[in-house]
Write an enzyme that holds these catalytic residues in place. Sequence first.
Site, PDB file in Angstrom:
ATOM      1  N   HIS A 129      24.555 -13.147 -36.981  1.00 11.45           N
ATOM      2  CA  HIS A 129      24.443 -13.308 -35.632  1.00 11.45           C
ATOM      3  C   HIS A 129      22.335 -13.750 -36.355  1.00 11.45           C
ATOM      4  O   HIS A 129      22.475 -13.573 -37.166  1.00 11.45           O
ATOM      5  CB  HIS A 129      24.098 -11.865 -35.296  1.00 11.45           C
ATOM      6  CG  HIS A 129      23.724 -11.555 -34.251  1.00 11.45           C
ATOM      7  ND1 HIS A 129      21.499 -11.528 -34.084  1.00 11.45           N
ATOM      8  CD2 HIS A 129      23.286 -11.465 -33.032  1.00 11.45           C
ATOM      9  CE1 HIS A 129      21.489 -10.982 -33.174  1.00 11.45           C
ATOM     10  NE2 HIS A 129      22.318 -11.174 -32.619  1.00 11.45           N
TER      11      HIS A 129
ATOM     12  N   ASP B 172      24.972  -6.779 -42.601  1.00 13.90           N
ATOM     13  CA  ASP B 172      24.424  -6.246 -41.104  1.00 13.90           C
ATOM     14  C   ASP B 172      25.508  -5.852 -40.724  1.00 13.90           C
ATOM     15  O   ASP B 172      26.376  -5.966 -39.708  1.00 13.90           O
ATOM     16  CB  ASP B 172      23.946  -7.933 -40.697  1.00 13.90           C
ATOM     17  CG  ASP B 172      24.262  -7.270 -38.752  1.00 13.90           C
ATOM     18  OD1 ASP B 172      24.532  -6.302 -38.495  1.00 13.90           O
ATOM     19  OD2 ASP B 172      24.012  -8.591 -38.165  1.00 13.90           O
TER      20      ASP B 172
ATOM     21  N   GLN C 195      27.833  -4.347 -35.780  1.00 15.79           N
ATOM     22  CA  GLN C 195      29.149  -4.190 -35.235  1.00 15.79           C
ATOM     23  C   GLN C 195      29.886  -3.180 -35.496  1.00 15.79           C
ATOM     24  O   GLN C 195      31.019  -3.170 -35.678  1.00 15.79           O
ATOM     25  CB  GLN C 195      29.204  -5.493 -35.187  1.00 15.79           C
ATOM     26  CG  GLN C 195      28.463  -6.984 -34.130  1.00 15.79           C
ATOM     27  CD  GLN C 195      28.463  -5.723 -32.542  1.00 15.79           C
ATOM     28  OE1 GLN C 195      29.209  -5.451 -32.124  1.00 15.79           O
ATOM     29  NE2 GLN C 195      27.923  -6.697 -32.286  1.00 15.79           N
TER      30      GLN C 195
ATOM     31  N   LYS D  27      23.539   0.048 -30.113  1.00 15.61           N
ATOM     32  CA  LYS D  27      25.203  -0.211 -30.367  1.00 15.61           C
ATOM     33  C   LYS D  27      26.617   0.787 -30.604  1.00 15.61           C
ATOM     34  O   LYS D  27      27.556   0.920 -30.486  1.00 15.61           O
ATOM     35  CB  LYS D  27      25.490  -1.163 -30.628  1.00 15.61           C
ATOM     36  CG  LYS D  27      24.845  -2.559 -31.069  1.00 15.61           C
ATOM     37  CD  LYS D  27      24.893  -3.632 -31.657  1.00 15.61           C
ATOM     38  CE  LYS D  27      23.980  -4.858 -31.350  1.00 15.61           C
ATOM     39  NZ  LYS D  27      23.905  -5.319 -30.285  1.00 15.61           N
TER      40      LYS D  27
ATOM     41  N   CYS E  79      23.898 -14.881 -29.677  1.00 16.59           N
ATOM     42  CA  CYS E  79      22.798 -15.179 -30.303  1.00 16.59           C
ATOM     43  C   CYS E  79      23.481 -15.178 -32.285  1.00 16.59           C
ATOM     44  O   CYS E  79      23.674 -15.017 -32.574  1.00 16.59           O
ATOM     45  CB  CYS E  79      22.391 -13.567 -30.277  1.00 16.59           C
ATOM     46  SG  CYS E  79      21.815 -13.468 -29.323  1.00 16.59           S
TER      47      CYS E  79
HETATM   48  C1  LIG Z   1      26.044  -8.683 -36.013  1.00 14.99           C
HETATM   49  C2  LIG Z   1      24.464  -8.306 -35.414  1.00 14.99           C
HETATM   50  N1  LIG Z   1      23.877  -8.321 -36.530  1.00 14.99           N
HETATM   51  C3  LIG Z   1      22.524  -8.696 -35.556  1.00 14.99           C
HETATM   52  C4  LIG Z   1      22.543  -7.687 -34.138  1.00 14.99           C
HETATM   53  C5  LIG Z   1      21.150  -7.838 -34.172  1.00 14.99           C
HETATM   54  O1  LIG Z   1      20.493  -6.405 -33.063  1.00 14.99           O
HETATM   55  P1  LIG Z   1      19.252  -5.595 -32.537  1.00 14.99           P
HETATM   56  O2  LIG Z   1      19.325  -6.616 -31.519  1.00 14.99           O
HETATM   57  O3  LIG Z   1      19.819  -4.522 -32.118  1.00 14.99           O
HETATM   58  O4  LIG Z   1      18.254  -5.533 -33.994  1.00 14.99           O
HETATM   59  C6  LIG Z   1      23.341  -7.951 -33.332  1.00 14.99           C
HETATM   60  C7  LIG Z   1      23.318  -7.580 -32.294  1.00 14.99           C
HETATM   61  O5  LIG Z   1      24.072  -8.281 -30.984  1.00 14.99           O
HETATM   62  C8  LIG Z   1      24.912  -7.834 -34.021  1.00 14.99           C
HETATM   63  O6  LIG Z   1      25.836  -7.731 -32.912  1.00 14.99           O
END
Ligand SMILES: Cc1ncc(COP(=O)(O)O)c(C=O)c1O
Lengths: 419, 419, 140, 140
Positions: free
Chosen positions: B132, B209, B212, B235, B375
């Site tokens: 992401h 990260d 998910q 999430k 993203c």
């Molecule tokens: C794998 C992953 N990392 C990071 C994020 C970023 O999350 P946030 O927008 O809540 O900071 C997302 C959100 O779509 C994601 O799917």
Amino acid sequence: MVIEQQRADVFDGAALRADFPVFDRPHRSGKPLAFLDSAASAPKPRAVIDALSDAYGHHYANVHRGIYELSEDATARFEGARAAVARFIGAPSEREVVFVRNATEAINLVAYSWGRTNIRAGDLILSTEMEHHANLVPWQQLATETGATLEYVAITDDGRLDLDDLRRRLAREPKLLAINHVSNALGTINPVAEITQLAHDAGALVLLDAAQSVPHMPVSATELGIDFLALSGHKMLGPSGIGALWGRRALLEAMPPFMTGGSMISKVTLAGTTWAEVPLKFEAGTPAIAEAAGLAAAIGYLEGIGMAKVRAHERFLFERAWAALSDIGGVRLLGPASPDEHAAVISLVIDGIHPHDVATIFDGHGVAVRAGHHCAQPVMARYDLPATTRASFYVYNDLDDIERLTDAIHATQRLFGTA
Amino acid sequence: MVIEQQRADVFDGAALRADFPVFDRPHRSGKPLAFLDSAASAPKPRAVIDALSDAYGHHYANVHRGIYELSEDATARFEGARAAVARFIGAPSEREVVFVRNATEAINLVAYSWGRTNIRAGDLILSTEMEHHANLVPWQQLATETGATLEYVAITDDGRLDLDDLRRRLAREPKLLAINHVSNALGTINPVAEITQLAHDAGALVLLDAAQSVPHMPVSATELGIDFLALSGHKMLGPSGIGALWGRRALLEAMPPFMTGGSMISKVTLAGTTWAEVPLKFEAGTPAIAEAAGLAAAIGYLEGIGMAKVRAHERFLFERAWAALSDIGGVRLLGPASPDEHAAVISLVIDGIHPHDVATIFDGHGVAVRAGHHCAQPVMARYDLPATTRASFYVYNDLDDIERLTDAIHATQRLFGTA
Amino acid sequence: MDNLYRDFILEHYRDPHNKGVLDPHDLHFADSNPTCGDEMSMTLLLDGEKQRVADVAFDGRGCAISQASASILTDELRGMTLDELRALDPKEVIENLGVPIGPARLKCALLSYKVLQGAVIGAEARWPDEADVLAGGSAP
Amino acid sequence: MDNLYRDFILEHYRDPHNKGVLDPHDLHFADSNPTCGDEMSMTLLLDGEKQRVADVAFDGRGCAISQASASILTDELRGMTLDELRALDPKEVIENLGVPIGPARLKCALLSYKVLQGAVIGAEARWPDEADVLAGGSAP
Ligand SMILES: Cc1ncc(COP(=O)(O)O)c(C=O)c1O
Ligand SMILES: Cc1ncc(COP(=O)(O)O)c(C=O)c1O
């Protein structure tokens, strides 16, 4: 002591308590709550709590990227909240409003993004002796990292900004003046329009920490002439976790991003990235979506009363409280005495009794005040105090709270034998 | 197409919808909502919404500094939420849990604080091709500012991490591997324990990260052996505006603060400042107080189901959905086919129809999916796609949602004449 | 909580035991409670073998709780070995105060303990973990 | 919204007018919709006085809305002056599409407009302000 009940103000604060569930909750003192710590964070009216429930229950989805009803709905409400903030603070455009967590993040954003780009070794940054740590420490960090000089405009014995000292320091052409509108430790209201004029004449930008003013009085960024403004939602009846930075568009556009990630990009390749337009450039990741709706509801609640009336109400309470407290032996009050220069935030010292003891004993009487340095240790150092007791007022306060406060002081003095 | 109703999973997702008010709300399609965009952000159960109302209505005050009942109460709940997060992610101590806005901020915090202190020109940082933007752009920025090199571990044609490529790159002794547990664009589940072992053997720290994964499967930071973990509350059925960074205590203690201001200091003088202990050192200003309570309620809700069951349920839905979608002509699926390596997040391409059109048409059928680059533009570039359509599942989804999805695909293909 | 302010607490506050600075002394440490700005120092004189506390004094300004806690704590220290001081349980310090201490005043009650630890370890000591100290259920 | 996908939109998508690249051309610009990755280029050939559009073509991949919008928009451009192109109202572009465009698809519908603006101003154009364009009430 009974405070005379004749009123010169504009609305009945005690009646508004019905809108705030916290006043229904039983408290361990067995007494109704006299809440005098709104300067730290304010209780929430049902309108805000219900707006949050509605936003989470019926209009919640991630914003900006969804092609379905819920996400469009959530996006429209989120952007609507941005417009509400812009209107409330007299910003020319909602595109200049960046949602952040709180005033602290707003100031850090400017210190990181604008600061790291514009401040060089040898540059001068001005702050003041009356600032909250949020408007001090980020500038100390910036100065340390860049080799710039940070100086503090002096304050007078009665807690006003020393305008002569300001003029002297401005003559050395600082790049920025970071100053609060209302001091949370002293209650002082600074003459921001005049100060901004002086700063601009000297070529300095002005960042206004409006965390303590926007909730309590009409504030117009345009009329004040400032360049940046920081606020926190939780101090203005809104949710925690949301605040805003306003900045002139040209400044925001010239600034690099602060945090990076989703939503704030235009195009990402493995080789590099370009940024989205302002304000999205500064909003990396999923924002406080429902909290923005809650903040809009808080603004709606305050606009329903009218900010001029809020200010008049608090001015009235300040005058009564100042008079009542001045009458008590062994109590010293900080900050200017004039209601034109002093918001409804009163820092006091009870001789021979430490503020921590004061607050604990008050709590037993159902009176919630703050004791400590109020995140303004330099103010404490300036007056050679370890801490103060602070009583701060808002829309739901009224004369009965002043009576509860003075009664609690008397009781505390009796307990300590200093009455 | 009717999907056979025999079930091999552990609970009835459709029945859980009663807990989520969003499913009661009328939708403009006139149809019940088939919500298949939980990977972007999840709806909230009543338990979370009520916890927020209760926190705001009856237990709200600023935390950490108040000497009165409400503030003690709010502080205890806030710190209780920290302990709940620590327990939920298998962290050794709640003192290692830093509250932030979202996973994006968690990663930026590490990139700014750990990165700016530990990364020098010439150092190597590893990320992957499947990240992401939140786990890509902060490292690009860090590399640009420090003169370090950022490389991306390759992914295979079926969307798995190329472990040979990882080994090759680890041999050059990177300082950090920043990798997601589950890819939001591909659904891939990475073998994190194994990867961490390899990275540690090569002397690299591992930032995971987990945005998910933590919402969807049992995750233990201790068992995985990682060094940092990032998550977002929104999430995992929790409020927006709150997330967490977990880090090993020794790492966090050695790191300088990121944002500065109130709460995170030990002593402030006009000459300089010292910092509070971890985790407060990283929590400048008033945090998302009630949102922390809401996050604890979301954790409570998930623990009530049991994360192993959540995972089993989603694995079941993934298998059924994968099979059903594979049967449709003109539909291509991304990511690994094995349910061991693929979370219930399915990125798909319908030949001849752009994902934006797909999502709009699906919306007319009451099916909410995401269309776009998720993203993760480098993933799109890797497979030479402008965008994909993504369907993601959670506890309230069930076989009927798969049927709605396949029906919507057929209807879309008919409309475009590609059926 | 009014019942924090029992007469004996207020007496210790008004008339603290062992207040002042020992000169000469063997150990000295000063620390502060960042949340309220209270500052406290402690000086200790050891016996001939440098093993046991011969005399002790504390100094500084603070609230009734921190002053009473220091007054009561220092009363106990004479004759104790350095190892015993280092092994002191912060829970006991709270219990010896004899009034219910909640989380908001814990740092006030433990400032003297922290300064003492600083003196015997020769470096700034950590605040004891709130959860550990309050686990005894003395919270109001 | 199904009613976005009227037959004439789908026909423009399947069989776009003015698709391709003009060679030679006087003006050329390429841009993309960052939210979906759609890319579009436009080439324009001017008349002898370099005042009016003699011919136009667009190229690139995208959704039905962006393709139909480009197809319909480019049909209108021949004979227009450069000043007229620059003064084009994005609202009209939306209206000419003849289907209700909501905020989520606005960028799809306006990509052709943005590329055209880029071609005539010789630099990347801004996205028109959503509030301005949707003010007409064409949102669903
Ligand atoms: C794998 C992953 N990392 C990071 C994020 C970023 O999350 P946030 O927008 O809540 O900071 C997302 C959100 O779509 C994601 O799917
Ligand atoms: C004057 C002033 N500035 C800044 C802040 C910081 O606000 P927050 O903690 O919401 O970031 C405060 C809060 O106490 C304040 O009073």
